[in-house]
Design an enzyme around this catalytic site. Structure first.
Site, PDB file in Angstrom:
ATOM      1  N   MET A  67       0.818  -1.210   0.000  1.00  0.00           N
ATOM      2  CA  MET A  67       0.000   0.000   0.000  1.00  0.00           C
ATOM      3  C   MET A  67       0.858   1.269   0.000  1.00  0.00           C
ATOM      4  SD  MET A  67      -2.916  -1.276  -0.273  1.00  0.00           S
ATOM      5  CE  MET A  67      -3.989   0.132  -0.096  1.00  0.00           C
ATOM      6  N   VAL A 109       2.142   1.262   7.622  1.00  0.00           N
ATOM      7  CA  VAL A 109       2.953   0.172   8.185  1.00  0.00           C
ATOM      8  C   VAL A 109       2.022  -0.988   8.540  1.00  0.00           C
ATOM      9  CG1 VAL A 109       4.652   1.824   9.072  1.00  0.00           C
ATOM     10  CG2 VAL A 109       2.856   1.000  10.591  1.00  0.00           C
ATOM     11  N   VAL A 110       2.571  -2.032   9.127  1.00  0.00           N
ATOM     12  CA  VAL A 110       1.772  -3.237   9.416  1.00  0.00           C
ATOM     13  C   VAL A 110       0.532  -2.909  10.262  1.00  0.00           C
ATOM     14  CG1 VAL A 110       3.530  -5.013   9.177  1.00  0.00           C
ATOM     15  CG2 VAL A 110       3.436  -3.659  11.275  1.00  0.00           C
ATOM     16  N   GLU A 111      -0.489  -3.762  10.102  1.00  0.00           N
ATOM     17  CA  GLU A 111      -1.777  -3.530  10.774  1.00  0.00           C
ATOM     18  C   GLU A 111      -1.701  -3.979  12.239  1.00  0.00           C
ATOM     19  OE1 GLU A 111      -4.078  -1.822   9.560  1.00  0.00           O
ATOM     20  OE2 GLU A 111      -6.068  -2.512  10.117  1.00  0.00           O
ATOM     21  N   LYS A 125       1.468   1.114  15.117  1.00  0.00           N
ATOM     22  CA  LYS A 125       0.966   2.346  14.505  1.00  0.00           C
ATOM     23  C   LYS A 125       1.061   3.516  15.500  1.00  0.00           C
ATOM     24  CE  LYS A 125      -2.064   0.424  10.913  1.00  0.00           C
ATOM     25  NZ  LYS A 125      -1.334   0.654   9.668  1.00  0.00           N
ATOM     26  N   SER A 147      -6.858  -0.539   7.654  1.00  0.00           N
ATOM     27  CA  SER A 147      -8.107  -1.038   7.076  1.00  0.00           C
ATOM     28  C   SER A 147      -9.088  -1.473   8.144  1.00  0.00           C
ATOM     29  CB  SER A 147      -7.828  -2.169   6.090  1.00  0.00           C
ATOM     30  OG  SER A 147      -6.817  -3.007   6.555  1.00  0.00           O
ATOM     31  N   HIS A 191      -8.091   5.741   3.759  1.00  0.00           N
ATOM     32  CA  HIS A 191      -8.078   4.312   3.441  1.00  0.00           C
ATOM     33  C   HIS A 191      -8.123   4.067   1.929  1.00  0.00           C
ATOM     34  CE1 HIS A 191     -10.183   0.161   3.758  1.00  0.00           C
ATOM     35  NE2 HIS A 191      -8.888   0.028   3.633  1.00  0.00           N
ATOM     36  N   GLU A 221     -11.547   5.996   1.306  1.00  0.00           N
ATOM     37  CA  GLU A 221     -12.419   6.348   2.430  1.00  0.00           C
ATOM     38  C   GLU A 221     -11.664   7.344   3.315  1.00  0.00           C
ATOM     39  OE1 GLU A 221     -15.118   2.324   3.105  1.00  0.00           O
ATOM     40  OE2 GLU A 221     -13.213   2.443   4.149  1.00  0.00           O
ATOM     41  N   ASN A 267     -15.495  -2.413   3.620  1.00  0.00           N
ATOM     42  CA  ASN A 267     -15.138  -3.745   4.111  1.00  0.00           C
ATOM     43  C   ASN A 267     -16.236  -4.335   4.990  1.00  0.00           C
ATOM     44  OD1 ASN A 267     -12.779  -3.823   2.723  1.00  0.00           O
ATOM     45  ND2 ASN A 267     -11.492  -3.182   4.433  1.00  0.00           N
TER      46      ASN A 267
HETATM   47  P1  NAD Z   1       2.928  -4.687   3.922  1.00  0.00           P
HETATM   48  O1  NAD Z   1       3.270  -5.742   4.896  1.00  0.00           O
HETATM   49  O2  NAD Z   1       3.024  -4.965   2.471  1.00  0.00           O
HETATM   50  O3  NAD Z   1       3.810  -3.398   4.231  1.00  0.00           O
HETATM   51  C1  NAD Z   1       4.052  -2.886   5.503  1.00  0.00           C
HETATM   52  C2  NAD Z   1       5.443  -2.262   5.480  1.00  0.00           C
HETATM   53  O4  NAD Z   1       5.623  -1.501   6.664  1.00  0.00           O
HETATM   54  C3  NAD Z   1       6.580  -3.289   5.437  1.00  0.00           C
HETATM   55  O5  NAD Z   1       7.404  -3.037   4.329  1.00  0.00           O
HETATM   56  C4  NAD Z   1       7.311  -3.074   6.755  1.00  0.00           C
HETATM   57  O6  NAD Z   1       8.704  -3.268   6.641  1.00  0.00           O
HETATM   58  C5  NAD Z   1       6.990  -1.629   7.040  1.00  0.00           C
HETATM   59  N1  NAD Z   1       7.143  -1.211   8.430  1.00  0.00           N
HETATM   60  C6  NAD Z   1       6.900  -1.908   9.562  1.00  0.00           C
HETATM   61  N2  NAD Z   1       7.168  -1.132  10.637  1.00  0.00           N
HETATM   62  C7  NAD Z   1       7.588   0.074  10.177  1.00  0.00           C
HETATM   63  C8  NAD Z   1       8.022   1.282  10.800  1.00  0.00           C
HETATM   64  N3  NAD Z   1       8.068   1.387  12.106  1.00  0.00           N
HETATM   65  N4  NAD Z   1       8.368   2.319  10.002  1.00  0.00           N
HETATM   66  C9  NAD Z   1       8.318   2.204   8.667  1.00  0.00           C
HETATM   67  N5  NAD Z   1       7.944   1.076   8.030  1.00  0.00           N
HETATM   68  C10 NAD Z   1       7.577   0.026   8.774  1.00  0.00           C
HETATM   69  O7  NAD Z   1       1.444  -4.224   4.314  1.00  0.00           O
HETATM   70  P2  NAD Z   1       0.342  -3.527   3.376  1.00  0.00           P
HETATM   71  O8  NAD Z   1      -0.525  -4.563   2.774  1.00  0.00           O
HETATM   72  O9  NAD Z   1       0.979  -2.506   2.517  1.00  0.00           O
HETATM   73  O10 NAD Z   1      -0.548  -2.806   4.496  1.00  0.00           O
HETATM   74  C11 NAD Z   1      -0.146  -1.608   5.117  1.00  0.00           C
HETATM   75  C12 NAD Z   1      -1.352  -0.985   5.788  1.00  0.00           C
HETATM   76  O11 NAD Z   1      -2.361  -0.736   4.837  1.00  0.00           O
HETATM   77  C13 NAD Z   1      -1.992  -1.851   6.866  1.00  0.00           C
HETATM   78  O12 NAD Z   1      -2.465  -1.028   7.886  1.00  0.00           O
HETATM   79  C14 NAD Z   1      -3.146  -2.504   6.132  1.00  0.00           C
HETATM   80  O13 NAD Z   1      -4.189  -2.887   6.971  1.00  0.00           O
HETATM   81  C15 NAD Z   1      -3.568  -1.386   5.209  1.00  0.00           C
HETATM   82  N6  NAD Z   1      -4.280  -1.789   4.001  1.00  0.00           N
HETATM   83  C16 NAD Z   1      -3.896  -2.877   3.285  1.00  0.00           C
HETATM   84  C17 NAD Z   1      -4.591  -3.230   2.137  1.00  0.00           C
HETATM   85  C18 NAD Z   1      -4.174  -4.418   1.298  1.00  0.00           C
HETATM   86  O14 NAD Z   1      -4.978  -4.897   0.504  1.00  0.00           O
HETATM   87  N7  NAD Z   1      -2.957  -4.913   1.432  1.00  0.00           N
HETATM   88  C19 NAD Z   1      -5.678  -2.449   1.702  1.00  0.00           C
HETATM   89  C20 NAD Z   1      -6.023  -1.320   2.428  1.00  0.00           C
HETATM   90  C21 NAD Z   1      -5.320  -0.989   3.580  1.00  0.00           C
END
Ligand code: NAD
Length: 479
Positions: free
Chosen positions: A138, A214-216, A221, A243, A264, A276, A314
């Site tokens: 994302m 970053v991670v969910e 966060k 999300s 979002h 969103e 969602n």
């Molecule tokens: P992802 O795992 O692909 O990427 C997360 C990245 O964050 C990783 O590269 C990780 O190294 C990095 N990270 C972790 N801790 C960090 C920190 N302290 N500082 C900087 N970087 C850090 O995850 P994603 O799928 O891109 O999801 C990211 C966010 O977006 C989540 O909150 C998720 O819920 C949301 N989201 C995801 C989707 C989807 O379909 N994948 C859709 C909408 C929203």
């Protein structure tokens, strides 16, 4: 242009349409001329056009492109006035169709959503520079889009590999445009230069908007927000791409919760038109206006939703996926369920979608929503439990309800039925399947309106079309 158009109209009135049109007619290309003199070639070209169009859409849902081909074919060898007459007749038949009305309605509302202030009475902060924290699927996508629009973006991750992947993926999106001649190499390089990658927090001080992807995980966060706040300029806005986590919870320990907002995006970021925008309990109207205006600048349709579990799209989608799984548990075949929804006009059926989203992710979202809303939203969770505990995560590991060859979905995996101990012998008419799944969404959409998660039915219609591919020719879930 206006002067020339008027002159043309005057000429048409004085000298007649035929004389006017033949005067402005451009020189024919060789291909066009050949099509005119060689009927078999013409037949071939038109057949190909029909076939290609038919692969993307059905005449019943979207009649206009098929009628356009018909108009081209019928006009060959006829005087221009006759061709125009025919075209006028076809347009006359198309305008009053439900498809046309729905598409015009969507277009008008989509444009209104982008151009109005969305009901937020505040002046957005001007975003000259941005930052994205987390360069995953994302974050990388959001950074690419900002750079594409010429907005400098600082892209931070804690992993070097993630940054490299994000830069590579961004370049691939521009390379695709390059191959289709939508962009030059120089432009691609310029856009690439708008992304400034980093492994530390330097540069945040210059950002007017910092987007976290970053991670969910709530703790991560909150920590990322606390670190960012130490560097960010006092007016800057912090947006989270979460999300499922409440924005109010992410901002719970913030120094300036009024500057924390939800933004979002949907996956893949460069293709999905919806964003969103979520106001937490303390979010200021200016932060909402800033996030909203930024989304519009990125070419997105922003829908403002309340800070409630699953937000809007969602949450509604979960009810749909739950009903699909209930049907499967009753013994209806996956193929029949997915085909029914494809026939309804969805881009793919619910099980193909589950595989694409990731069965572990879908399970997590389902649990969050069930914890918040209880029985009303509880699905037959056991199906996903069995799938996930058997290492079936969907497309990402090549094993889900379907089989995969590389990235390509092939057939429903017969193992799925065995694993779930489902006889898959029940048959229901496609209309019954469609009604059960679609009406589950309609019911939840109404609850969302009652809970003020969405402000009006129009917002839900737009959100479902732009965020899930709900068939545009139907105008939207509630329409
Ligand atoms: P992802 O795992 O692909 O990427 C997360 C990245 O964050 C990783 O590269 C990780 O190294 C990095 N990270 C972790 N801790 C960090 C920190 N302290 N500082 C900087 N970087 C850090 O995850 P994603 O799928 O891109 O999801 C990211 C966010 O977006 C989540 O909150 C998720 O819920 C949301 N989201 C995801 C989707 C989807 O379909 N994948 C859709 C909408 C929203």
């Amino acid at each position: 242009l206006e002067r020339e158009s008027l002159a043309l109209l005057h000429r048409a009135i004085d000298k007649g349409v035929d004389a006017t049109v033949s005067r402005i007619r451009r020189k024919k290309k060789v291909g066009e001329w050949l099509m005119e003199v060689l009927p078999p070639l013409r037949r071939y070209v038109l057949d190909q056009a029909q076939k290609k169009t038919g692969r993307k859409i059905r005449p019943r849902d979207y009649p206009a492109p098929f009628r356009a081909i018909e108009a081209v074919e019928a006009a060959f060898g006829k005087p221009i006035a006759e061709g125009l007459d025919l075209e006028a007749r076809i347009v006359g038949e198309l305008v009053p169709t439900q498809t046309s009305k729905n598409l015009i309605w969507l277009f008008k509302n989509q444009t209104a959503m982008k151009s109005s202030d969305g009901g937020v009475q505040a002046t957005p902060l001007r975003v000259d520079r941005s930052a994205v924290l987390g360069a995953g699927i994302m974050g990388g996508g959001i950074a690419q889009l900002a750079a594409d629009r010429g907005i400098p973006v600082r892209l931070k991750d804690i992993r070097y590999d993630a940054i490299l992947d994000a830069l590579r993926t961004a370049r691939e999106v521009w390379d695709h445009k390059l191959r289709r001649r939508r962009m030059t190499e120089r432009e691609a390089q310029q856009k690439m230069a708008f992304i400034a990658p980093t492994l530390d927090d330097t540069g945040l001080v210059h950002a007017d908007l910092v987007i976290e992807a970053v991670v969910e995980n709530l703790e991560v966060k909150q920590k990322v927000l606390a670190e960012a706040e130490r560097r960010m300029e006092s007016r800057a806005v912090f947006a989270s791409n979460t999300s499922s986590l409440p924005i109010g919870d992410i901002a719970a320990r913030a120094l300036h919760p009024e500057r924390v907002v939800g933004l979002h995006f949907f996956n893949p970021v460069h293709r999905m038109p919806l964003v969103e925008v979520i106001a937490g309990r303390h979010t200021s109207p200016q932060a909402v206006a800033t996030a909203r205006a930024f989304a519009v600048r990125l070419g997105k349709v922003p829908v403002i939703v309340k800070d409630a579990p699953g937000f809007l799209v969602n949450r509604i989608l979960t009810l749909y996926l739950n009903e699909a799984m209930r049907l499967l548990a009753e013994g209806v075949r996956i193929e029949a369920i997915d085909e029914a929804m494809a026939a309804f006009g969805m881009p793919m059926g619910p099980f193909a979608l589950l595989d694409q989203v990731g069965l572990d992710t879908a399970k997590h979202v389902g649990e969050v929503l069930e914890a918040a809303f209880g029985d009303r939203i509880a699905g037959d969770g056991s199906l996903l439990d069995v799938m996930v505990s058997n290492g079936r995560l969907g497309q990402k590991n090549g094993k889900g309800f379907y089989r995969y060859r590389g990235d390509k979905r092939t057939t429903v995996d017969p193992e799925t039925y065995k694993l779930l101990a489902i006889p898959a012998a029940k048959e229901l008419p496609a209309e019954t399947l469609q009604e059960r799944m679609v009406l589950s969404m309609v019911n939840e959409a109404i609850v969302c309106l009652e809970d003020s998660v969405a402000r009006e039915p129009r917002d839900i219609d737009l959100a479902m079309v732009m965020g899930t591919g709900f068939p545009p020719f139907r105008g939207g879930l509630l329409r």
